[in-house]
Design an enzyme around this catalytic site. Structure first.
Site, PDB file in Angstrom:
ATOM      1  N   GLU A 308      33.241  47.355  42.772  1.00  0.00           N
ATOM      2  CA  GLU A 308      34.222  46.327  43.185  1.00  0.00           C
ATOM      3  C   GLU A 308      35.364  46.999  43.937  1.00  0.00           C
ATOM      4  O   GLU A 308      36.543  46.824  43.616  1.00  0.00           O
ATOM      5  CB  GLU A 308      34.739  45.587  41.948  1.00  0.00           C
ATOM      6  N   CYS A 404      37.654  37.019  34.705  1.00  0.00           N
ATOM      7  CA  CYS A 404      39.022  37.478  34.929  1.00  0.00           C
ATOM      8  C   CYS A 404      39.756  36.592  35.934  1.00  0.00           C
ATOM      9  O   CYS A 404      40.964  36.374  35.825  1.00  0.00           O
ATOM     10  CB  CYS A 404      39.015  38.920  35.412  1.00  0.00           C
TER      11      CYS A 404
HETATM   12 ZN   LIG Z   1      38.716  38.726  38.743  1.00  0.00          ZN
END
Ligand SMILES: [Zn+2]
Length: 452
Positions: A308, A404
């Site tokens: 990521e 998240c």
């Molecule tokens: Zn996130």
């Protein structure tokens, strides 16, 4: 300045803040309780109930699942500040009671280690997110205290922060270490601001100073654990966790994009509060690289789903992009702190770009569907068939196992008034960062000024 009052008065934005209050917050409470049909379960409340001894069972979800409840509570706090809601406050108070019941006698609080690996606390700072979760707890506590005046969550936080301060540092017997996922650093600054306790500011600075120093803590820890990891393969990747060299020496943005911008946010806070020139220069250098060479036109950052992460300058593919919502939210946090360091319009411009083009687009207008990855180009068939593009969803999802982003959107939109103005301490200068229909009220020279 203190006692500045800001309220959004804008049809476009009020629709969003109302959506957060009436839909997003209640929907996310249902998600945290695993009551959304056909959505991936959160396990968040259940984990706290097990850790508190109210239920039996295994830990569920990701190791950092506690943070979803904390982020939700933070969003609730902003909503209560804007509009009192006794019923919502009661639900939040009950959640806070539950958090208190899951806290250990010595202040420790993390449901994963309480349920699943008691005795192994602090043995995997590289991956286990204990300090990251603590950071989200502190942010929620500060917001809830400011909104309601209630100290319960703040007291829980201070007990945990005091335990952390006793365990980490340069004194004999302390761990000379820091978290794999930055977050606690910026949260400790907030805890310092609301309590006035300098030890929290010093602890934040300690984590920043320690990061990337030699010998590298993550490598030592990995050896000590017998080279075991939770999900990463092989030797710790120090660049992904921004711990390859000390933060003041880092030339370009590298690694996991959310971690990077949470780290830089704390660095900018600390540069302002301590006057540390080297830290400020590092923030400016990393800002120039991130926004000049590694940011999409949408304000998205993080070009690859592998880690990521950032890749390298000018590598910005549209179709296999990552551009996680949380990364743009973190970029907005960082931009806000850079504006406090220096009132330069480019910081506000990036904040605006990421807000309108990435963060808002990540949530559907119904407040119940979300993008985690924010692509600039989608080929639905490829998203279904190509392993390179599985992460690029062609439609917004109800919830995610790793969720998240949705509560992060809620807490950002809920606190948007904090991003619009800066009023100098004596009230002589007002700066407008976001052109959002709003009103700011403050006092200067004994007179009350209202601007809208
Ligand atoms: Zn996130």
């Amino acid at each position: 300045m203190k006692d500045t009052q800001i309220s959004i008065k804008d049809d476009f934005w009020n629709e969003y803040t109302e959506l957060v209050r009436t839909t997003v917050i209640p929907y996310q409470w249902e998600a945290l309780n695993d009551r959304i049909q056909d959505a991936e379960p959160s396990y968040s409340i259940r984990n706290f109930r097990i850790a508190a001894g109210l239920e039996k069972g295994e830990f569920g979800g990701w190791i950092f699942q506690d943070s979803d409840l904390y982020k939700w509570l933070e969003a609730v706090a902003y909503s209560l500040e804007r509009q009192p809601d006794p019923e919502l406050e009661k639900i939040a108070d009950e959640a806070i009671e539950l958090i208190g019941q899951a806290q250990h006698e010595n202040g420790y609080l993390n449901t994963y280690f309480t349920i699943q690996e008691p005795g192994k606390e602090w043995s995997n700072l590289y991956e286990a997110h204990e300090l990251y979760c603590a950071g989200h707890l502190f942010e929620a506590a500060v917001a809830y205290y400011r909104a309601t005046g209630k100290r319960k969550l703040l007291d829980i936080s201070c007990r945990f922060a005091d335990l952390i301060a006793s365990l980490f540092g340069k004194e004999p017997g302390q761990m000379q270490a820091y978290c794999g996922h930055p977050e606690v650093e910026l949260a400790l600054v907030k805890l310092y601001q609301v309590t006035g306790e300098e030890r929290y500011l010093n602890l934040s600075l300690y984590f920043i100073d320690e990061r990337g120093s030699k010998p590298n803590y993550f490598l030592e820890e990995w050896e000590r654990r017998g080279r075991t990891t939770i999900w990463a393969q092989g030797e710790p990747n120090l660049e992904v966790y921004q711990s390859h060299i000390p933060v003041r020496e880092q030339p370009v943005a590298v690694g996991h994009a959310v971690r990077a911008v949470y780290l830089y946010t704390a660095m900018a806070d600390l540069a302002r509060l301590t006057g540390d020139v080297k830290l400020r220069e590092a923030c400016e250098r990393l800002w120039a690289n991130t926004t000049g060479k590694q940011m999409y036109i949408t304000g998205g950052i993080g070009a690859t789903h592998l880690g990521e992460a950032f890749t390298f300058d000018h590598d910005l593919p549209n179709d296999i992009v990552y551009a996680e919502t949380c990364a743009s939210i973190g970029l907005i946090f960082w931009a806000r702190r850079m504006l406090q360091l220096e009132a330069k319009s480019e910081y506000a411009d990036v904040m605006e770009r990421a807000l309108y083009n990435n963060v808002l687009g990540s949530m559907a207008k119904d407040g119940k569907h979300f993008f985690y990855v924010n692509p600039l180009e989608v080929w639905p068939e490829a998203s279904a068939m190509s392993p390179d593009k599985f992460h690029v969803k062609p439609v917004r999802q109800k919830w995610f196992g790793c969720s998240c982003c949705p509560p992060n959107v809620a807490r950002l939109l809920g606190s948007l008034d904090d991003y619009i103005y800066d009023v100098s301490e004596d009230g002589s200068t007002v700066r407008v960062h976001l052109f959002i229909g709003s009103e700011v009220a403050f006092e200067t020279g004994g007179r009350k000024i209202v601007m809208n």
